[in-house]
Design a protein around this motif. Structure first.
Motif, PDB file in Angstrom:
ATOM      1  N   TRP A 185      10.470  49.449  30.941  1.00  0.00           N
ATOM      2  CA  TRP A 185       9.924  49.146  32.269  1.00  0.00           C
ATOM      3  C   TRP A 185      11.004  49.312  33.328  1.00  0.00           C
ATOM      4  N   CYS A 186      12.151  48.696  33.113  1.00  0.00           N
ATOM      5  CA  CYS A 186      13.238  48.775  34.085  1.00  0.00           C
ATOM      6  C   CYS A 186      13.706  50.207  34.285  1.00  0.00           C
ATOM      7  N   ALA A 187      13.886  50.932  33.181  1.00  0.00           N
ATOM      8  CA  ALA A 187      14.403  52.301  33.276  1.00  0.00           C
ATOM      9  C   ALA A 187      13.463  53.216  34.039  1.00  0.00           C
ATOM     10  N   GLY A 188      12.162  53.069  33.791  1.00  0.00           N
ATOM     11  CA  GLY A 188      11.185  53.930  34.457  1.00  0.00           C
ATOM     12  C   GLY A 188      11.141  53.710  35.950  1.00  0.00           C
ATOM     13  N   ILE A 189      11.057  52.469  36.357  1.00  0.00           N
ATOM     14  CA  ILE A 189      10.947  52.176  37.776  1.00  0.00           C
ATOM     15  C   ILE A 189      12.275  52.415  38.501  1.00  0.00           C
ATOM     16  N   GLU A 190      13.400  52.128  37.829  1.00  0.00           N
ATOM     17  CA  GLU A 190      14.723  52.374  38.429  1.00  0.00           C
ATOM     18  C   GLU A 190      14.889  53.852  38.801  1.00  0.00           C
ATOM     19  N   LYS A 191      14.491  54.732  37.895  1.00  0.00           N
ATOM     20  CA  LYS A 191      14.633  56.168  38.129  1.00  0.00           C
ATOM     21  C   LYS A 191      13.831  56.615  39.349  1.00  0.00           C
ATOM     22  N   VAL A 192      12.569  56.204  39.420  1.00  0.00           N
ATOM     23  CA  VAL A 192      11.715  56.600  40.536  1.00  0.00           C
ATOM     24  C   VAL A 192      12.251  56.026  41.844  1.00  0.00           C
ATOM     25  N   PHE A 193      12.625  54.738  41.831  1.00  0.00           N
ATOM     26  CA  PHE A 193      13.135  54.084  43.038  1.00  0.00           C
ATOM     27  C   PHE A 193      14.400  54.774  43.550  1.00  0.00           C
ATOM     28  N   THR A 194      15.344  55.022  42.659  1.00  0.00           N
ATOM     29  CA  THR A 194      16.622  55.620  43.066  1.00  0.00           C
ATOM     30  C   THR A 194      16.426  56.992  43.695  1.00  0.00           C
ATOM     31  N   GLU A 195      15.605  57.814  43.047  1.00  0.00           N
ATOM     32  CA  GLU A 195      15.367  59.158  43.570  1.00  0.00           C
ATOM     33  C   GLU A 195      14.704  59.108  44.947  1.00  0.00           C
ATOM     34  N   LYS A 196      13.705  58.242  45.109  1.00  0.00           N
ATOM     35  CA  LYS A 196      12.990  58.168  46.387  1.00  0.00           C
ATOM     36  C   LYS A 196      13.874  57.557  47.478  1.00  0.00           C
ATOM     37  N   ALA A 197      14.638  56.516  47.159  1.00  0.00           N
ATOM     38  CA  ALA A 197      15.511  55.889  48.154  1.00  0.00           C
ATOM     39  C   ALA A 197      16.543  56.882  48.674  1.00  0.00           C
ATOM     40  N   GLN A 198      17.093  57.691  47.784  1.00  0.00           N
ATOM     41  CA  GLN A 198      18.062  58.706  48.209  1.00  0.00           C
ATOM     42  C   GLN A 198      17.402  59.773  49.062  1.00  0.00           C
ATOM     43  N   GLN A 199      16.169  60.155  48.715  1.00  0.00           N
ATOM     44  CA  GLN A 199      15.443  61.121  49.537  1.00  0.00           C
ATOM     45  C   GLN A 199      15.215  60.590  50.950  1.00  0.00           C
ATOM     46  N   LEU A 200      15.061  59.264  51.053  1.00  0.00           N
ATOM     47  CA  LEU A 200      14.814  58.630  52.356  1.00  0.00           C
ATOM     48  C   LEU A 200      16.112  58.310  53.098  1.00  0.00           C
ATOM     49  N   GLY A 201      17.255  58.737  52.557  1.00  0.00           N
ATOM     50  CA  GLY A 201      18.517  58.609  53.262  1.00  0.00           C
ATOM     51  C   GLY A 201      19.387  57.429  52.892  1.00  0.00           C
ATOM     52  N   ALA A 202      18.990  56.626  51.898  1.00  0.00           N
ATOM     53  CA  ALA A 202      19.797  55.470  51.498  1.00  0.00           C
ATOM     54  C   ALA A 202      20.933  55.901  50.580  1.00  0.00           C
ATOM     55  N   ASN A 203      22.004  55.112  50.578  1.00  0.00           N
ATOM     56  CA  ASN A 203      23.108  55.306  49.649  1.00  0.00           C
ATOM     57  C   ASN A 203      22.964  54.313  48.502  1.00  0.00           C
ATOM     58  N   ILE A 204      23.002  54.792  47.260  1.00  0.00           N
ATOM     59  CA  ILE A 204      23.013  53.894  46.110  1.00  0.00           C
ATOM     60  C   ILE A 204      24.484  53.617  45.816  1.00  0.00           C
ATOM     61  N   VAL A 205      24.959  52.457  46.255  1.00  0.00           N
ATOM     62  CA  VAL A 205      26.394  52.159  46.211  1.00  0.00           C
ATOM     63  C   VAL A 205      26.840  51.592  44.869  1.00  0.00           C
TER      64      VAL A 205
END
Length: 379
Positions: A185-205
């Protein structure tokens, strides 16, 4: 032809007709009438970290089955539930699925609840040609779990995107840290969230992971996250680890906004974390208020709590009963009929399955904790 000959011919014809009718009656292939109870399995965490969710889903399923059986069952046959504890653990759930499919010979399985339970069980159900209908598993990997796997709970492909949009657009986060457990569950949602957040201009620090089954201390991960100075922490975990993490975030004086996943819709988190849960935000699928269902659940459980997935579990039992009323208890026929379910009016909302057995749509609501109570987030 003489009269005698005509009579002989007539008698022969009659004998042939009678013989033909007798042969057809004694040799025709008949479809056996289905009798006896219909066995349906259930796999969910009835003990362990998220037992409160599993037990509430079990109660909702029981409630539906009690009503179905009280009204004559399915074409006069009673539903017999067989309960298995998946413990939110893949190996345990796989053993349960083997029993349900190969020993109990169930017609269908409601579950698993945790994504890991379903990911490990789906291949067993697929091989045994037994339908699984999950009311709570959300990993995107389950979209391709097989022809016999369905879920009336949305894929995290939806939730990950919605969470990223909430974090970047509504909460205005620029620097995001991710703290996630190491399960499906964590791995699936983490992947989607990270990719979309970066597309929207956020930095995953920072991205820190932990073992949800064994970790009783998240200070090492949280110390690293604190040093990355995030605006927001996207924290994915189940109840017990979330409680630990929230308390330690407060102890370490980390001042970032805290956003979580739908597993946080467990009253145990707010009750146990106390002040450390104040201000947390999480997403959950929109479930319409159904007064009759709420009243029935309160009467059934003796409590106020209706956890995530319970409305879907109630609907899952009713959908299976409706389909079996149309096609019988053969699982291959149940499978074919489920793909045709469109616009089913359930207590969890309108349900339609796509060609992968997934829901065709999903809507989410953002929740926050204010004064120790969970309320809608006003954006």
């Amino acid at each position: 032809m003489s009269k005698t000959a005509k009579w002989i011919v007539a008698i022969v014809v009659i004998i042939l007709i009678v013989a033909g009718v007798w042969y057809w009656q004694t040799n025709k292939v008949s479809t056996p009438v289905e009798t006896g109870p219909i066995k349906i399995g259930f796999i969910g965490p009835l003990t362990g970290d998220v037992a409160s969710i599993g037990q509430n889903n079990k109660a909702a399923t029981e409630l539906a089955v009690e009503v179905i059986n009280a009204n004559g069952g399915v074409n006069g046959r009673q539903i017999e539930m067989i309960w298995e504890d998946g413990r939110c653990d893949g190996a345990t759930a796989a053993t349960a699925a083997q029993k349900l499919v190969n020993v109990d010979k169930v017609s269908a399985i409601i579950g698993g609840l945790c994504s890991g339970e379903s990911i490990s069980s789906a291949p067993i159900a697929e091989q045994g040609k037994v339908v699984m209908l999950s009311p709570l598993s959300s990993s995107p990997d389950l979209t391709l779990a097989g022809d016999y796997f369905f879920r009336n709970y949305p894929s995290d492909s939806y939730q990950g995107v919605k969470a990223a949009e909430l974090a970047t657009k509504d909460l205005q986060a620029k620097n995001i840290a991710v703290l996630a457990c190491q399960d499906d569950w964590c791995a699936g949602i983490e992947k989607v969230f990270t990719e979309k957040a970066q597309q929207l201009g956020a930095n995953i620090v920072a991205t820190e992971r932990y073992d949800d089954k064994t970790s009783k201390d998240l200070k090492t991960q949280l110390t690293k996250i604190k040093s990355s100075n995030p605006d927001l922490i996207y924290f994915l975990g189940y109840s017990d680890s979330t409680i630990i993490g929230l308390k330690q975030i407060k102890e370490l004086s980390i001042n970032a906004k805290i956003l979580g996943g739908d597993a946080w819709d467990d009253p145990k988190i707010v009750e146990s974390a106390g002040q450390a849960a104040e201000g947390i935000i999480y997403l959950k699928p929109v479930t319409p208020e159904n007064a009759d269902f709420v009243a029935s659940m309160k009467s059934k459980t003796g409590g106020e709590e209706i956890t995530i997935g319970s409305a879907q579990a109630y609907d899952a039992a009713n959908i299976l009963a409706q389909v079996m009323g149309q096609v019988g208890s053969d699982s291959s026929k149940i499978k074919s009929a489920l793909y045709k379910v469109k616009n089913y009016q359930g207590v969890s909302g309108v349900i339609s399955f796509d060609s992968n057995g997934d829901l065709t749509t999903a809507n989410y609501v953002a929740k926050t904790v204010l004064g120790g109570k969970v309320i809608d987030l006003v954006k």
